[in-house]
Write a protein that holds these residues in place. Structure first.
Motif, PDB file in Angstrom:
ATOM      1  N   HIS A 187       0.855  -1.191   0.000  1.00  0.00           N
ATOM      2  CA  HIS A 187       0.000   0.000   0.000  1.00  0.00           C
ATOM      3  C   HIS A 187       0.888   1.238   0.000  1.00  0.00           C
ATOM      4  CE1 HIS A 187       0.491   0.856   4.399  1.00  0.00           C
ATOM      5  NE2 HIS A 187       0.574  -0.473   4.499  1.00  0.00           N
ATOM      6  N   THR A 219      -3.109   3.449   0.272  1.00  0.00           N
ATOM      7  CA  THR A 219      -3.913   2.892  -0.817  1.00  0.00           C
ATOM      8  C   THR A 219      -3.278   1.602  -1.313  1.00  0.00           C
ATOM      9  OG1 THR A 219      -4.643   5.089  -1.503  1.00  0.00           O
ATOM     10  CG2 THR A 219      -4.842   3.306  -3.121  1.00  0.00           C
ATOM     11  N   ILE A 220      -4.098   0.592  -1.506  1.00  0.00           N
ATOM     12  CA  ILE A 220      -3.590  -0.717  -1.938  1.00  0.00           C
ATOM     13  C   ILE A 220      -3.198  -0.625  -3.410  1.00  0.00           C
ATOM     14  CG2 ILE A 220      -4.159  -3.158  -2.288  1.00  0.00           C
ATOM     15  CD1 ILE A 220      -6.186  -2.904  -0.006  1.00  0.00           C
ATOM     16  N   SER A 246      -8.616   1.792   0.236  1.00  0.00           N
ATOM     17  CA  SER A 246      -7.799   2.118   1.413  1.00  0.00           C
ATOM     18  C   SER A 246      -7.533   0.845   2.216  1.00  0.00           C
ATOM     19  CB  SER A 246      -8.525   3.149   2.287  1.00  0.00           C
ATOM     20  OG  SER A 246      -7.829   3.322   3.512  1.00  0.00           O
ATOM     21  N   ILE A 247      -6.305   0.694   2.669  1.00  0.00           N
ATOM     22  CA  ILE A 247      -5.933  -0.495   3.445  1.00  0.00           C
ATOM     23  C   ILE A 247      -6.742  -0.582   4.735  1.00  0.00           C
ATOM     24  CG2 ILE A 247      -4.031   0.694   4.606  1.00  0.00           C
ATOM     25  CD1 ILE A 247      -4.134  -2.994   3.520  1.00  0.00           C
TER      26      ILE A 247
END
Length: 454
Positions: free
Chosen positions: A41, A45-46, A69-70
């Protein structure tokens, strides 16, 4: 070296330097096939997930995760700790310590995991690579073990049998309530951690002598690994009570040299007392408490087998004169009282090593131990007569009882049976009985070379 030129390692010929693209492809292949979930991430963000991560989160494909989003997949209770860990990663390649946390699958189910975050570079930008290990199977196993432990702890705590665990150094690791109750240490303060031989009690052997700690079955089991079953010993408790226990010991884990020992033990105090009572009843007269015919014959048999030893050398056959008239005129209750008093007087007039028994009715037998002198026997018999002739008060009746005594001596290399000895003593007693009490015709042709009347 042709062989070296043709050999390949990991898809590269020996001596050939892999290119950066080849190294990246090898790393990508490892990441794609590893059983642990991996994601990357960037700024939360992944940007990458491997197939294992897709399966862990229950997503249909990687495309359904990328760009999210993680924190969507991190349980709210775990988000803060996760952010703290990655904030501490300041140098490329630095890694956080393994940490347990909870992830949230796409379907909302919670998954326990262990994660390690590494500060890396993704397409030229700082990013975090997270290796995720699924702990579900481990947690299920731990929960099952905890349930099993709780179950068996409950069972052991409810047992009426005592159970205790001792470590290799002889220190008490655990004891159930029944064990505390049996040993009398429930009110003796903390005992866990104390050496087994330092508990507030005294162990004794079957003869009532102190039992050295080294002879306790637990000491044997810890020293040799061998199990011990049904070892009986006594415990003198701090409250003054003595209990008897039957104990079994074994190692908790026989395959481990460091295994603790477990002992289970049952309180057999009442059983032991009842068994002794039954044994006593089987060998003693119920009315007088004297040895019964069975015990008398057994002791006499042992004396005859001793072949001239010191067990028994003289037998006295005692019969009360005119006792039948007491039963007939005053009743059996008074007759029983007379028999009990006569039995007590005989025991008090003789030594503890002499055996006094009741054959039945008003017939008694005395087995004299040791080697009394023949010249002393008349005085002994006279003393017994005088003792028994003292007045007896029973239910307001004053009674005087006389007795006839027959004597037979056991010679060296004696060949008579116990029954034959009793018969000869009976004959001698009959000859001593007053004429008024003799039965007509009794005694004719009843003689023995080893018998004589007093």
């Amino acid at each position: 070296m042709p062989f070296a030129d043709q050999a390949e390692i990991g898809g590269f010929a020996v001596g050939e330097e892999p290119s950066a693209e080849q190294l990246a492809q090898r790393y990508r292949s490892l990441v794609e096939h590893t059983p642990d979930a991996i994601c990357v991430h960037e700024s939360g963000t992944i940007v990458y997930v491997n197939p294992a991560m897709v399966r862990l989160l229950g997503a249909r494909s990687a495309d359904h995760l990328l760009g999210l989003s993680i924190t969507i997949f991190v349980h709210p209770d775990s988000v803060g700790a996760m952010l703290d860990r990655i904030d501490k990663l300041t140098a490329e390649g630095s890694a956080s310590p393994p940490a347990d946390m909870d992830l949230l699958r796409v379907d909302g189910r919670v998954v326990p995991v262990q994660t390690v975050s590494v500060l890396t570079v993704w397409q030229g930008e700082p990013a975090y690579q997270v290796v995720v290990h699924d702990l579900t199977a481990q947690r299920v196993a731990e929960a099952s073990a905890q349930r099993a432990e709780a179950y068996f702890t409950t069972v052991v705590s409810q047992l009426q049998e005592g159970v205790l665990v001792v470590d290799r150094r002889g220190r008490l690791e655990a004891i159930n309530p029944a064990g505390e109750r049996i040993l009398g240490i429930d009110d003796a303060g903390p005992v866990l951690g104390r050496r087994f031989d330092d508990l507030p009690l005294t162990m004794i052997d079957s003869d009532g002598r102190p039992l050295p700690p080294g002879e306790h079955p637990m000491a044997h089991t810890l020293a040799t690994g061998e199990a011990v079953t049904n070892f009986i010993f006594g415990v003198e408790r701090v409250d003054g009570h003595r209990v008897w226990v039957s104990c079994s010991c074994r190692l908790l884990n026989p395959d481990s040299p460091d295994s603790s020992g477990v002992s289970s033990f049952a309180d057999i105090t009442e059983y032991r007392a009842s068994k002794r009572q039954l044994e006593f009843q089987a060998t003693h007269d119920a009315l007088t408490g004297l040895a019964n015919r069975s015990l008398i014959l057994s002791q006499l048999s042992s004396a005859l087998a001793d072949d001239g030893g010191t067990l028994v050398t003289t037998v006295l056959f005692i019969d009360l004169d005119g006792f039948k008239a007491i039963n007939d005129t005053l009743g059996h209750a008074i007759g029983d009282t007379v028999l009990r008093i006569v039995a007590q007087r005989l025991q008090q007039a003789l030594r503890s090593e002499d055996l006094v028994g009741r054959l039945g009715g008003d017939e008694f037998l005395v087995l004299l131990a040791g080697h009394p002198q023949r010249a002393d026997l008349p005085a002994l018999v006279e003393r017994l007569r005088v003792t028994m002739a003292e007045p007896i008060i029973a239910s307001g009746h004053r009674l005087e009882v006389s007795a006839s005594v027959g004597i037979t001596e056991l010679g060296p290399h004696e060949h008579r049976t116990p029954e034959a000895v009793l018969h000869d003593a009976d004959l001698a007693m009959y000859r001593d009985k007053p004429a008024a009490h003799r039965e007509l015709g009794l005694g004719q042709n009843r003689r023995s070379n080893n018998t004589h009347a007093s």
